[in-house]
Motif scaffolding. Structure first.
Motif, PDB file in Angstrom:
ATOM      1  N   PRO A  60      -2.648  -3.107 -10.521  1.00 23.76           N
ATOM      2  CA  PRO A  60      -2.925  -3.988  -9.374  1.00 23.76           C
ATOM      3  C   PRO A  60      -3.557  -5.318  -9.738  1.00 23.76           C
ATOM      4  O   PRO A  60      -3.582  -6.240  -8.926  1.00 23.76           O
ATOM      5  CB  PRO A  60      -3.887  -3.155  -8.525  1.00 23.76           C
ATOM      6  N   LEU A 100       0.916  -1.051  -7.661  1.00 25.47           N
ATOM      7  CA  LEU A 100      -0.122  -0.031  -7.433  1.00 25.47           C
ATOM      8  C   LEU A 100      -0.604   0.531  -8.766  1.00 25.47           C
ATOM      9  O   LEU A 100      -1.763   0.905  -8.915  1.00 25.47           O
ATOM     10  CB  LEU A 100       0.405   1.088  -6.541  1.00 25.47           C
ATOM     11  N   LYS A 111      -3.625   4.130  -1.591  1.00 29.77           N
ATOM     12  CA  LYS A 111      -4.076   2.932  -2.316  1.00 29.77           C
ATOM     13  C   LYS A 111      -3.475   1.664  -1.700  1.00 29.77           C
ATOM     14  O   LYS A 111      -2.499   1.711  -0.977  1.00 29.77           O
ATOM     15  CB  LYS A 111      -3.646   3.021  -3.787  1.00 29.77           C
ATOM     16  N   SER A 112      -4.068   0.536  -2.077  1.00 30.14           N
ATOM     17  CA  SER A 112      -3.544  -0.742  -1.603  1.00 30.14           C
ATOM     18  C   SER A 112      -3.789  -1.796  -2.667  1.00 30.14           C
ATOM     19  O   SER A 112      -4.663  -1.636  -3.521  1.00 30.14           O
ATOM     20  CB  SER A 112      -4.238  -1.134  -0.297  1.00 30.14           C
ATOM     21  N   PHE A 122       0.841  -1.208   0.000  1.00 27.52           N
ATOM     22  CA  PHE A 122       0.000   0.000   0.000  1.00 27.52           C
ATOM     23  C   PHE A 122       0.871   1.251   0.000  1.00 27.52           C
ATOM     24  O   PHE A 122       2.052   1.208   0.361  1.00 27.52           O
ATOM     25  CB  PHE A 122      -0.938   0.007   1.222  1.00 27.52           C
TER      26      PHE A 122
END
Ligand code: AHR
Length: 659
Positions: free
Chosen positions: A624, A621, A527-528, A523
């Protein structure tokens, strides 16, 4: 000419792949009527450790770093704005009167001087979302004769203000002030500026900023996107708080659960032992605020439907560091911590520790069933301490299952010694750790096929395939590693009579502040993402089943024949047969599967495939979902399945049994 080019292009696309598909010569037989080993509800779980900014700077949604000036350098994370005035800041140490929260800051502004300011850098910046409400809070005490106004401003990386609020604290005693405001812009690396205006002196402490959108909207809570990724795993258990963090580099810095509950300002901060562990990934600003403490861990476990599995220090600091050991005649307080924890988690609100839990907002017991003694200890000193803990725990709480360990290595002298001794002590659940290359994982799909069925059960408590080598900063969460883990996990599932719990490790990593790679979830401040390894874990856990079914090729389990690995389960809750098939080879292969037995089946099955043609593929990221599950349908003819397994693929097949 053109025609022949088109012809040959067509055939190079259509025909060649078909001729490349090899078939399993004999059918793979799944005995669908056979009731095999029970798969424990705890089979696939989560290993949580505050490493890589997993807690502070990660799941704990606090945005201010060093909010209480307790880091080794009290102003680490803070910058003084306008230092050229006589106004100033003094860090005051009150450890003799308040050892849990020893420091605060005194700000003094001389009459007629411009405002004095402090700026907090956050955990590698602060992730701020446009339109989101942010809750600022601070403890303030004004000294005699002073007047104070505080201007709070979030600024983006260009220094532009993206959210503001004002406070006018007046109290002469410590008082908490709060103000909420909305951000006008999304910014991944914001800073928090606080301007102090007025004259005189005032004390400040616990400067805090939380987003409104925490998990379940709990004030001062957890980052919702990260908890959601955990909840999506449908984990059977949550192991916490680690990992080596349990042990500490020395015993003074071991994890002590009693220091992590109650008033947030009284949770005594300590260093995070990953702070300077690796010279190649120094993180000197890594401390444990314990905002994510034991109550929050139990609450998280409950929220995501996982059994809580706390691991406690057994009187030994990390054997890779100081290896400090508490003498046996001084082990009492450590054992008492374990007994008190069981009371805290499970006893009624009438008991001493049950009352504490109740006052924290959870009158009902957490119904904890497992407790871990020590993390990754090895040698005779561990066995001695484990035995003392076990005696005391079992005398008072015979039903609690105790998890013990075999050290960092899955084989060798120390591992064998621990196994032998733990057997003699009738250990119940034994933790084994494997950080090894992908080939090890493929070769060890048979690891538990011949394990002693009359001894302890296995907790595969930490595992992850390493693309380079353990602790290499170049390790990648690539598809090769994830696929090898999937192959290995078919062996764990096939041996569910021995293997009761499994968890990948470590769990979380901040892209700008990690120490250890690979990790399950990455992350940044906003975001993750789930890695390929995450999706492997998720597919196993979401498609667990309740009992093992035999799945044999030429009377043998699939443990690498032609690169194929497989396991099968029946799920009595959904009334489905669940097949897991890993093709670790570069060739497509058709698995000819025969479902033998009397059960009547639906003719359409659901298939979920995880794959990549390139074993070096990594989710990021920016991208993803390069490797993420894709659903398909499969027609079953009678009781036969012809499933094409793509190169380097992991497939789940779910077949409904008709009533
Ligand atoms: O998962 C990272 C570390 O690996 C854990 O803290 C420890 O138990 C193991 O050595």
């Amino acid at each position: 000419m053109i025609k022949s080019i088109i012809f040959s292009l067509f055939f190079s696309w259509v025909l060649i792949p078909v001729t490349l598909i090899s078939q399993t010569a004999n059918p793979i037989i799944v005995n669908i009527d056979h009731s095999g080993a029970v798969i424990q509800p705890t089979m696939w779980g989560i290993f949580f450790e505050d490493i890589n900014f997993a807690a502070d700077g990660g799941i704990y949604a606090e945005l201010v770093k060093n909010r209480s000036f307790e880091f080794f350098k009290p102003l680490m994370g803070w910058k003084i704005l306008k230092p050229d005035t006589t106004s100033g800041i003094l860090i005051i140490n009150q450890s003799s009167t308040n050892p849990a929260n020893p420091r605060y800051a005194r700000i003094s502004i001389a009459e007629g001087e411009p405002a004095f300011g402090l700026s907090n850098a956050g955990f590698r910046g602060m992730g701020i979302k446009k339109g989101m409400t942010y809750h600022f809070s601070v403890l303030v005490r004004q000294l005699e004769g002073s007047t104070l106004k505080m201007h709070i401003g979030l600024v983006n990386s260009k220094g532009e203000v993206i959210g503001t609020a004002d406070l006018a604290p007046e109290a002469r005693q410590w008082k908490k002030y709060t103000v909420s405001f909305a951000a006008t812009v999304t910014e991944p690396k914001a800073k928090l500026n606080i301007w102090f205006e007025g004259r005189g002196s005032f004390d400040i402490d616990m400067i805090s900023l939380f987003p409104d959108d925490t998990w379940k909207n709990r004030p001062g809570g957890l980052r919702a996107d990260l908890v959601q990724l955990l909840a999506d795993l449908k984990p059977g258990f949550l192991r916490f708080p680690g990992g080596c963090i349990v042990e500490g580099r020395d015993l003074d810095n071991r994890y002590q659960w009693k220091n992590t509950i109650g008033n947030i300002e009284d949770r005594h901060l300590i260093v995070n032992r990953w702070n300077t562990e690796f010279a190649h990934r120094l993180t000197p600003d890594y401390f444990q605020s314990f905002g994510m403490g034991f109550f929050e861990y139990f609450q998280l476990a409950e929220d995501i439907g996982a059994e809580p599995l706390p691991i406690l220090n057994c009187g030994m600091a990390c054997e890779f560091n100081t290896a400090e050991v508490v003498p046996m005649d001084q082990l009492g307080p450590y054992i008492q911590d374990a007994l008190d924890l069981i009371e805290f988690a499970n006893a009624s609100a009438d008991s001493k520790w049950g009352k504490v839990r109740s006052q924290l907002g959870h009158p009902a017991p957490f119904n904890m069933k497992f407790i871990g003694v020590g993390n990754e200890q090895w040698g005779s000193q561990y066995i001695e301490r484990y035995a003392a803990f076990t005696k005391a725990i079992k005398e008072k709480y015979p039903d609690i299952k105790i998890v013990t360990g075999t050290g960092p290595s899955p084989s060798g002298k120390d591992f064998d010694f621990a196994g032998r001794e733990l057997k003699k002590l009738n250990a119940q659940i034994v933790d084994e750790h494997y950080y090894a290359n992908p080939e090890w994982f493929l070769q060890n799909a048979t690891r538990y096929d011949n394990y002693d069925r009359n001894s302890y059960r296995i907790f595969a408590g930490e595992y992850a395939a390493q693309s380079k080598f353990t602790c290499s900063p170049d390790n990648q969460n690539n598809w090769k590693c994830a696929l090898s883990e999937a192959a290995f996990m078919t062996g764990l599932e096939r041996n569910a009579d021995v293997v009761y719990m499994c968890s990948y490790a470590p769990l979380f990593a901040h892209v700008d502040a990690w120490q250890w790679t690979p990790d399950l979830i990455w992350f940044d401040n906003l975001k993750s993402l789930g890695t390929a390894n995450y999706y492997v874990q998720k597919l196993f856990s979401n498609n667990k089943g309740t009992e093992v079914l035999p799945m044999l090729l030429e009377n043998k389990p699939l443990t690498g024949q032609n690169g194929l690995f497989a396991s099968a389960a029946f799920d009595k809750n959904s009334n489905e047969i669940i097949l897991k098939l890993v093709n670790s080879s570069e060739k497509a292969q058709t698995a000819n599967i025969v479902l033998e037995g009397n059960k009547k089946l639906m003719s359409k099955a659901k298939v979920i495939v995880l794959k990549s043609e390139n074993v070096n593929t990594v989710n990021s990221l920016e991208q993803p979902a390069l490797i993420s599950p894709v659903e398909q349908e499969l027609i079953i003819k009678g009781k036969k399945i012809n499933k094409i397994l793509d190169p380097y693929s992991f497939s789940i097949v779910r077949i409904k049994v008709l009533k």
